[in-house]
Design a protein around this motif. Structure first.
Motif, PDB file in Angstrom:
ATOM      1  N   PRO A  84       0.802  -1.238   0.000  1.00 14.20           N
ATOM      2  CA  PRO A  84       0.000   0.000   0.000  1.00 14.20           C
ATOM      3  C   PRO A  84       0.831   1.282   0.000  1.00 14.20           C
ATOM      4  CG  PRO A  84      -0.863  -1.563   1.590  1.00 14.20           C
ATOM      5  CD  PRO A  84       0.433  -2.129   1.090  1.00 14.20           C
ATOM      6  N   GLY A  85       1.897   1.355   0.789  1.00 10.75           N
ATOM      7  CA  GLY A  85       2.698   2.589   0.840  1.00 10.75           C
ATOM      8  C   GLY A  85       3.366   2.883  -0.483  1.00 10.75           C
ATOM      9  N   LEU A  86       3.923   1.856  -1.103  1.00 12.70           N
ATOM     10  CA  LEU A  86       4.567   2.052  -2.403  1.00 12.70           C
ATOM     11  C   LEU A  86       3.552   2.408  -3.478  1.00 12.70           C
ATOM     12  CD1 LEU A  86       7.143  -0.882  -2.354  1.00 12.70           C
ATOM     13  CD2 LEU A  86       7.565   1.526  -1.918  1.00 12.70           C
ATOM     14  N   TRP A  87       2.378   1.793  -3.381  1.00  8.76           N
ATOM     15  CA  TRP A  87       1.329   2.063  -4.370  1.00  8.76           C
ATOM     16  C   TRP A  87       0.905   3.527  -4.294  1.00  8.76           C
ATOM     17  CZ3 TRP A  87      -3.864   3.505  -4.120  1.00  8.76           C
ATOM     18  CH2 TRP A  87      -4.588   3.337  -5.279  1.00  8.76           C
ATOM     19  N   GLU A  88       0.729   4.037  -3.055  1.00 10.65           N
ATOM     20  CA  GLU A  88       0.341   5.450  -2.897  1.00 10.65           C
ATOM     21  C   GLU A  88       1.457   6.370  -3.377  1.00 10.65           C
ATOM     22  OE1 GLU A  88      -0.551   5.610   1.225  1.00 10.65           O
ATOM     23  OE2 GLU A  88      -2.369   4.393   1.001  1.00 10.65           O
ATOM     24  N   GLY A  89       2.703   5.996  -3.132  1.00  7.75           N
ATOM     25  CA  GLY A  89       3.826   6.795  -3.619  1.00  7.75           C
ATOM     26  C   GLY A  89       3.871   6.851  -5.135  1.00  7.75           C
ATOM     27  N   ARG A  90       3.593   5.715  -5.773  1.00  8.51           N
ATOM     28  CA  ARG A  90       3.568   5.686  -7.244  1.00  8.51           C
ATOM     29  C   ARG A  90       2.474   6.602  -7.779  1.00  8.51           C
ATOM     30  NH1 ARG A  90       2.725   0.156 -10.576  1.00  8.51           N
ATOM     31  NH2 ARG A  90       4.971   0.048 -10.529  1.00  8.51           N
ATOM     32  N   ARG A  91       1.298   6.551  -7.156  1.00  5.27           N
ATOM     33  CA  ARG A  91       0.201   7.410  -7.608  1.00  5.27           C
ATOM     34  C   ARG A  91       0.539   8.887  -7.396  1.00  5.27           C
ATOM     35  NH1 ARG A  91      -0.541   3.254  -9.586  1.00  5.27           N
ATOM     36  NH2 ARG A  91      -2.385   1.978  -9.559  1.00  5.27           N
ATOM     37  N   ALA A  92       1.184   9.201  -6.270  1.00  5.34           N
ATOM     38  CA  ALA A  92       1.575  10.597  -6.013  1.00  5.34           C
ATOM     39  C   ALA A  92       2.591  11.067  -7.044  1.00  5.34           C
ATOM     40  CB  ALA A  92       2.147  10.728  -4.601  1.00  5.34           C
ATOM     41  N   LEU A  93       3.525  10.194  -7.401  1.00  5.99           N
ATOM     42  CA  LEU A  93       4.507  10.551  -8.428  1.00  5.99           C
ATOM     43  C   LEU A  93       3.825  10.790  -9.762  1.00  5.99           C
ATOM     44  CD1 LEU A  93       7.499  10.832  -9.274  1.00  5.99           C
ATOM     45  CD2 LEU A  93       7.455   8.391  -9.795  1.00  5.99           C
ATOM     46  N   TRP A  94       2.863   9.937 -10.112  1.00  4.60           N
ATOM     47  CA  TRP A  94       2.141  10.131 -11.374  1.00  4.60           C
ATOM     48  C   TRP A  94       1.366  11.443 -11.367  1.00  4.60           C
ATOM     49  CZ3 TRP A  94      -0.208   4.575 -12.188  1.00  4.60           C
ATOM     50  CH2 TRP A  94       0.809   3.728 -12.589  1.00  4.60           C
ATOM     51  N   ARG A  95       0.720  11.772 -10.229  1.00  5.10           N
ATOM     52  CA  ARG A  95      -0.021  13.041 -10.162  1.00  5.10           C
ATOM     53  C   ARG A  95       0.928  14.221 -10.308  1.00  5.10           C
ATOM     54  NH1 ARG A  95      -2.788  10.362  -6.193  1.00  5.10           N
ATOM     55  NH2 ARG A  95      -1.545  11.305  -4.538  1.00  5.10           N
ATOM     56  N   TRP A  96       2.114  14.131  -9.665  1.00  6.52           N
ATOM     57  CA  TRP A  96       3.086  15.216  -9.759  1.00  6.52           C
ATOM     58  C   TRP A  96       3.571  15.386 -11.190  1.00  6.52           C
ATOM     59  CZ3 TRP A  96       8.392  14.905 -10.920  1.00  6.52           C
ATOM     60  CH2 TRP A  96       9.082  16.098 -10.760  1.00  6.52           C
ATOM     61  N   ARG A  97       3.797  14.263 -11.890  1.00  3.75           N
ATOM     62  CA  ARG A  97       4.294  14.345 -13.260  1.00  3.75           C
ATOM     63  C   ARG A  97       3.245  14.883 -14.225  1.00  3.75           C
ATOM     64  NH1 ARG A  97       7.020   8.830 -14.827  1.00  3.75           N
ATOM     65  NH2 ARG A  97       6.996   9.895 -16.824  1.00  3.75           N
ATOM     66  N   GLU A  98       1.959  14.721 -13.883  1.00  2.00           N
ATOM     67  CA  GLU A  98       0.889  15.231 -14.738  1.00  2.00           C
ATOM     68  C   GLU A  98       0.679  16.732 -14.565  1.00  2.00           C
ATOM     69  OE1 GLU A  98      -0.986  13.768 -17.131  1.00  2.00           O
ATOM     70  OE2 GLU A  98       0.380  12.084 -16.898  1.00  2.00           O
ATOM     71  N   GLY A  99       1.234  17.303 -13.520  1.00  2.08           N
ATOM     72  CA  GLY A  99       1.068  18.733 -13.277  1.00  2.08           C
ATOM     73  C   GLY A  99       1.766  19.575 -14.340  1.00  2.08           C
ATOM     74  N   SER A 100       1.381  20.841 -14.414  1.00  3.55           N
ATOM     75  CA  SER A 100       1.987  21.705 -15.424  1.00  3.55           C
ATOM     76  C   SER A 100       3.388  22.109 -14.988  1.00  3.55           C
ATOM     77  CB  SER A 100       1.124  22.944 -15.655  1.00  3.55           C
ATOM     78  OG  SER A 100       1.054  23.705 -14.483  1.00  3.55           O
TER      79      SER A 100
END
Length: 99
Positions: free
Chosen positions: A41-57
């Motif tokens: 779970p912790g790694l999964w949430e980190g991966r999602r946070a990284l993806w959200r950060w990369r999608e930012g402008s």
């Protein structure tokens, strides 16, 4: 009343066996690590946070003029340092100095 045009007949294509029943994907190191990240779970949430950060402008998308000016200044400074360094080394070589 007009009749609709006849449908074109397409011959049936027989696919080779390897295309009809492909072998399962290989269990590579990347797939194993991805499964591990998805299972934790912790790694999964980190991966999602990284993806959200990369999608930012990016800064260059929010401020294109400032980014262009800063980029030009940085490139000009680096080019000047490189040319001056090369000229200095060439002058030292011409003078016969050992480096």
């Amino acid at each position: 009343m007009s009749t609709p045009p006849p449908q074109e007949h397409h011959a049936r294509v027989d696919l080779p066996q390897w295309m009809r029943n492909p072998e399962p994907p290989r269990r590579t190191l990347g797939r194993r690590l991805s499964d591990l990240v998805d299972a934790t779970p912790g790694l999964w949430e980190g991966r999602r946070a990284l993806w959200r950060w990369r999608e930012g402008s990016r800064f260059s998308e929010r401020h294109p003029v400032v980014s262009a000016i800063v980029s030009f200044v940085v490139v000009a400074a680096v080019a000047t340092v490189l040319v001056a360094g090369a000229a200095y080394l060439f002058a030292r070589m011409q003078a016969g100095d050992r480096l």
